[in-house]
Design an enzyme around this catalytic site. Structure first.
Site, PDB file in Angstrom:
ATOM      1  N   ASP A 224      22.846  51.874  44.117  1.00  0.00           N
ATOM      2  CA  ASP A 224      24.071  51.222  44.602  1.00  0.00           C
ATOM      3  C   ASP A 224      23.722  50.083  45.551  1.00  0.00           C
ATOM      4  O   ASP A 224      22.613  49.528  45.519  1.00  0.00           O
ATOM      5  CB  ASP A 224      24.995  52.290  45.235  1.00  0.00           C
TER       6      ASP A 224
ATOM      7  N   ARG B 143      35.827  42.880  54.673  1.00  0.00           N
ATOM      8  CA  ARG B 143      34.497  43.508  54.658  1.00  0.00           C
ATOM      9  C   ARG B 143      33.406  42.443  54.877  1.00  0.00           C
ATOM     10  O   ARG B 143      32.397  42.413  54.177  1.00  0.00           O
ATOM     11  CB  ARG B 143      34.249  44.252  53.352  1.00  0.00           C
TER      12      ARG B 143
ATOM     13  N   TRP C 175      30.067  47.266  38.575  1.00  0.00           N
ATOM     14  CA  TRP C 175      30.550  45.923  38.963  1.00  0.00           C
ATOM     15  C   TRP C 175      31.627  46.112  40.023  1.00  0.00           C
ATOM     16  O   TRP C 175      32.762  46.429  39.711  1.00  0.00           O
ATOM     17  CB  TRP C 175      31.105  45.236  37.732  1.00  0.00           C
ATOM     18  N   ASP C 176      31.250  45.870  41.280  1.00  0.00           N
ATOM     19  CA  ASP C 176      32.146  46.152  42.400  1.00  0.00           C
ATOM     20  C   ASP C 176      32.893  44.887  42.828  1.00  0.00           C
ATOM     21  O   ASP C 176      32.486  43.755  42.516  1.00  0.00           O
ATOM     22  CB  ASP C 176      31.299  46.703  43.560  1.00  0.00           C
ATOM     23  N   MET C 177      33.966  45.060  43.577  1.00  0.00           N
ATOM     24  CA  MET C 177      34.758  43.947  44.113  1.00  0.00           C
ATOM     25  C   MET C 177      35.495  44.502  45.329  1.00  0.00           C
ATOM     26  O   MET C 177      36.342  45.349  45.176  1.00  0.00           O
ATOM     27  CB  MET C 177      35.742  43.473  43.047  1.00  0.00           C
ATOM     28  N   ASN C 178      35.116  44.033  46.527  1.00  0.00           N
ATOM     29  CA  ASN C 178      35.545  44.742  47.727  1.00  0.00           C
ATOM     30  C   ASN C 178      36.489  44.010  48.657  1.00  0.00           C
ATOM     31  O   ASN C 178      36.601  44.396  49.821  1.00  0.00           O
ATOM     32  CB  ASN C 178      34.316  45.187  48.527  1.00  0.00           C
TER      33      ASN C 178
ATOM     34  N   CYS D 170      34.655  48.644  39.315  1.00  0.00           N
ATOM     35  CA  CYS D 170      34.866  49.259  40.621  1.00  0.00           C
ATOM     36  C   CYS D 170      35.492  48.184  41.504  1.00  0.00           C
ATOM     37  O   CYS D 170      35.170  47.007  41.379  1.00  0.00           O
ATOM     38  CB  CYS D 170      33.522  49.705  41.193  1.00  0.00           C
TER      39      CYS D 170
ATOM     40  N   ASP E 115      37.105  55.688  45.972  1.00  0.00           N
ATOM     41  CA  ASP E 115      36.009  55.977  46.901  1.00  0.00           C
ATOM     42  C   ASP E 115      36.166  57.361  47.502  1.00  0.00           C
ATOM     43  O   ASP E 115      35.265  57.847  48.185  1.00  0.00           O
ATOM     44  CB  ASP E 115      35.982  54.940  48.028  1.00  0.00           C
TER      45      ASP E 115
HETATM   46  C1  DGJ Z   1      32.600  50.257  47.355  1.00  0.00           C
HETATM   47  C2  DGJ Z   1      32.400  51.204  46.217  1.00  0.00           C
HETATM   48  O1  DGJ Z   1      33.611  51.741  45.808  1.00  0.00           O
HETATM   49  C3  DGJ Z   1      31.417  52.269  46.645  1.00  0.00           C
HETATM   50  O2  DGJ Z   1      31.284  53.228  45.625  1.00  0.00           O
HETATM   51  C4  DGJ Z   1      30.108  51.622  46.942  1.00  0.00           C
HETATM   52  O3  DGJ Z   1      29.593  51.035  45.787  1.00  0.00           O
HETATM   53  C5  DGJ Z   1      30.300  50.574  48.041  1.00  0.00           C
HETATM   54  N1  DGJ Z   1      31.331  49.644  47.704  1.00  0.00           N
HETATM   55  C6  DGJ Z   1      29.012  49.829  48.272  1.00  0.00           C
HETATM   56  O4  DGJ Z   1      29.170  48.799  49.160  1.00  0.00           O
END
Ligand code: DGJ
Length: 741
Positions: free
Chosen positions: A370, A447, A481-484, A530, A552
């Site tokens: 991760d 973030r 493939w995350d997006m935060n 994600c 999460d």
């Molecule tokens: C958010 C994701 O939902 C988590 O599972 C993890 O990958 C974190 N980001 C990592 O920064």
């Protein structure tokens, strides 16, 4: 099944096995919506369901056109309602002309009925692989004064009670047009005896079920965040008040889109209900120069007369067969160990290999590294955009680590967050204008990061090239493939002033283009979507990535609600579900490992904890869970899912899966809090073959299908972890012998 047209009455009948959708072109060219619901042998005419329409209603302006001079659009059920011509309800679209006016009037021009379904260029959609699986209708409407053409496209599926819709706008004139709103579809119902079902929540508690009666006026849900969001899902359903999981009529609406959206139901003064859904009109407009085209996303309509479970099963079948793509649509999904909750940012190659070694010993198939492997990323304050392995942590790079993981007998997977940039990154220092921003305003952080401007070709090229290079550089079989963060200061340095309000939608189109290119270039890679958990759990993402990290929040109790709610629309095979540590990292709750496994089993199961710290008993339990999951995953992922007891209504949750041939059945039962002197819990199963005999696997007990459904069973004797809170049990039956008479 199919689409028929009766030219004498102007009637179109869109038939699926159990539903009809009828629309009618009136003599004036207006297109009325006549009916959507259970299957009709013959299409019904508008005059029969709404004779009052053609007389004048009090205080209602009328169009004054022959042959219905008293007709008001305010009462007419319509296929694609306009603004400004006697309809005071919310329109499906609005267009501004060059002269500043915003009144338009679409009339029927022509139509085409054809087998199969055509793709929507640049957008995800449901599809068919064989022409005979669906039939489509293109209905061309025009406003000659405005120079506007709109093609409404409908598809009906041969085996499913589904109608899909979308709209394509073309500027056929010689002057500019500006779209101010362009919903994907709008459906008018003649009454308002409905309840509205929605999936709403927040980060770590996504897609909870909410149900409320309709009242006069507008009730809306939506997202203005630039993503479909943790908070509202691009879905709503209208249910008759008596509709429950097993019985009654339900009308579901799901938008194949991952950006800001609006979904609303409007009840007018005569109790007519209008449901509309599409791109959120807030801060949206789209310039159409002469000859230019705008295509809306697709809206899926599902009708069920078998309650909510029937509605969900239709969505599940549609998505599994006609939305998910790539080899993993039909392949078993690997059991993975994800490093995030095991190490967070703090790891070395040796530490990762310890985890992978243990994962392999426990029977897992994929090790996922991760966040934290690139740039100088030791926390979330830096390095997004600098997609180079951190040699201090990974001296042999991704290639060395990936090969070492492969040598242990596991596939290797990697986390990325390509849509983002950290202000503290080489990428940002080199290209400070590559993020979404507005001149003269500071850039809000989420973030500690900014959103890359995917409307720009050079930014999309950068992402495709960098991520492509990483995927080629190491044996990577899976990508998370995350997006935060959500969008703020939505503007693009790459667009002229008159197109700034196109930015958010152009971003999503850019994202789809990037995902199309990468998934096409790396067909062997399993992509998991994600967005800080389930912030973009929508059909648009599923078109590119056949599974999504559901939330999460990995707490087993919270997951009951999240997975239950998500299952209203999305099949279990799409839902990432991990067993994590106790105390749980999100809520601090301590639940039994067995319960955590029993909840995650009904999804796309994986693990996310420090497996090197487990005691021998826990290791044996996890090993057994993995064996069980591998044995059952085909059933769980391909069978029909039924919800039995809702976590939103009580202390107990139950759900089950029945194989398509009804010869295998799996039930999950969960009791959250222990009670003194409890009343026994009884479950009546559904969907079985009443004439079959079923054997409880591992216990030998035999039951007739009709007994399991009519009499039901008392759960208590089967609860393995009796005593205390958070009990659960999973029961598996297999049919024995041929059916009895
Ligand atoms: C958010 C994701 O939902 C988590 O599972 C993890 O990958 C974190 N980001 C990592 O920064």
């Amino acid at each position: 099944m199919g689409i028929s047209y009766d030219p004498t009455k102007g009637l179109f009948h869109l038939r699926s096995p159990g539903s009809s959708y009828v629309l009618q072109v009136l003599e004036t060219g207006l297109v009325a919506h006549v009916f959507w619901g259970g299957a009709l042998r013959q299409p019904v005419e508008l005059g029969r369901i709404a004779p009052q329409l053609f007389g004048e209603a009090p205080a209602t302006p009328v169009l004054g056109e022959a042959p219905y001079p008293r007709l008001s659009l305010d009462l007419l059920p319509q296929e694609y309602p306009a603004y400004g011509r006697t309809d005071f309800r919310e329109p499906a679209y609005q267009v501004a002309l060059d002269d500043g006016s915003t009144v338009t009037d679409l009339r029927y021009q022509s139509h085409q009925i054809y087998p199969g379904k055509r793709p929507l260029v640049g957008l995800p959609t449901t599809f068919v692989e064989r022409g005979e699986d669906a039939e489509s209708l293109d209905l061309t409407l025009a406003d000659e004064h405005a120079g506007l053409e709109v093609v409404l496209t409908y598809t009906v599926y041969r085996e499913l009670n589904v109608v899909t819709r979308s709209a394509r706008f073309t500027n056929k004139g010689s002057r500019r047009l500006r779209l101010l709103r362009a919903f994907s579809g709008s459906v008018d119902f003649p009454d308002d005896r409905f309840e509205l079902l929605q999936l709403s929540g927040a980060w770590a508690r996504e897609r909870h079920l909410w149900r409320r009666p309709l009242v006069p006026g507008i009730q809306a849900i939506g997202s203005t965040r630039g993503a479909s969001s943790h908070h509202q899902n691009p879905f709503l359903a209208l249910l008759r008040p008596e509709t429950d999981e097993h019985h009654g009529h339900a009308y579901g609406f799901s938008l194949v889109y991952s950006g800001s959206f609006l979904a609303q139901a409007e009840v007018n003064h005569y109790g007519q209900t209008r449901v509309a859904m599409g791109i959120h009109p807030l801060n949206f407009s789209w310039l159409l120069e002469p000859g230019e085209i705008f295509q809306t996303p697709e809206l899926i309509l599902v009708y069920s007369d078998r309650g909510l479970n029937g509605l969900s099963q239709t969505f599940h079948d549609l998505f599994r067969r006609f939305l998910l793509r790539g080899p993993y649509r039909d392949r078993p999904r690997p059991v993975l160990l994800n490093s995030w909750e095991a190490t967070y940012f703090n790891f070395t190659e040796e530490r990762l290999l310890e985890l992978a070694r243990e994962a392999q010993a426990l029977g897992m198939e994929l090790f996922v590294l991760d966040d934290g492997w690139f740039g100088r990323r030791n926390d979330d304050t830096s390095s997004l955009g600098d997609w180079e392995a951190n040699k201090a942590k990974l001296p042999r790079g991704l290639k060395g680590l990936g090969e070492a993981v492969n040598d242990l007998g596991l596939a290797f997977g990697l986390w990325v967050e390509p849509e983002m940039v950290s202000p503290d990154s080489d990428l940002y220092r080199a290209h400070p204008d590559w993020c979404l921003h507005v001149p003269g305003r500071s850039r809000s952080l989420g973030r500690n990061q900014l959103v890359l401007d995917l409307t720009r070709e050079e930014v999309r090229r950068f992402i495709v090239d960098r991520i492509g290079a990483i995927l080629r550089s190491a044996p990577i079989a899976y990508v998370k493939w995350d997006m935060n963060r959500y969008m703020t200061e939505v503007g693009s340095a790459g667009l002229p002033p008159e197109r700034q309000q196109e930015t958010a939608h152009r971003y999503i189109l850019g994202l789809y283009q990037v995902l199309e290119e990468l998934t096409e270039a790396f067909p062997h890679v399993l992509f998991e979507g994600c967005a800080g958990g389930g912030g973009r759990f929508d059909p648009g993402i599923l078109y590119y990535m056949p599974q999504i990290w559901t939330s999460d929040d990995t707490d087993a109790v919270e997951r009951l609600k999240i997975q239950y709610g998500t299952s209203i629309v999305y099949p279990l095979v799409t839902m990432g579900a991990h067993v994590s540590a106790a105390p749980n990292h999100q809520v601090g709750r301590v639940t039994p490992l067995a319960t955590r496994g029993d909840v995650a089993l009904f999804g796309n199961m994986g693990y996310e904890l420090d497996v090197t710290r487990l005691d021998p008993e826990e290791k044996a339990a996890i090993q057994a869970q993995v064996v069980r999951y591998k044995r059952l995953r085909a059933l769980i992922h391909r069978g029909d899912f039924y919800r039995l007891l809702s976590p939103f209504e009580g202390n107990e949750t139950a759900w089950m899966v029945v194989a398509k041939d009804r010869r295998e059945v799996l039930v999950g039962f969960y009791r959250v809090l222990a009670q003194p002197n409890p009343r026994p819990s009884r479950l009546r199963l559904v969907g079985l073959d009443p004439a079959l005999e079923y054997e409880l696997v591992g216990q030998g007990e035999r039951w007739d299908g009709d007994q399991l459904m009519e009499v039901g069973l008392t759960v208590e004797p089967y609860l393995a972890n009796t005593g205390g809170d958070f009990q659960s049990v999973v029961l598996h039956w297999r049919a024995v012998g041929p059916g009895k008479e």
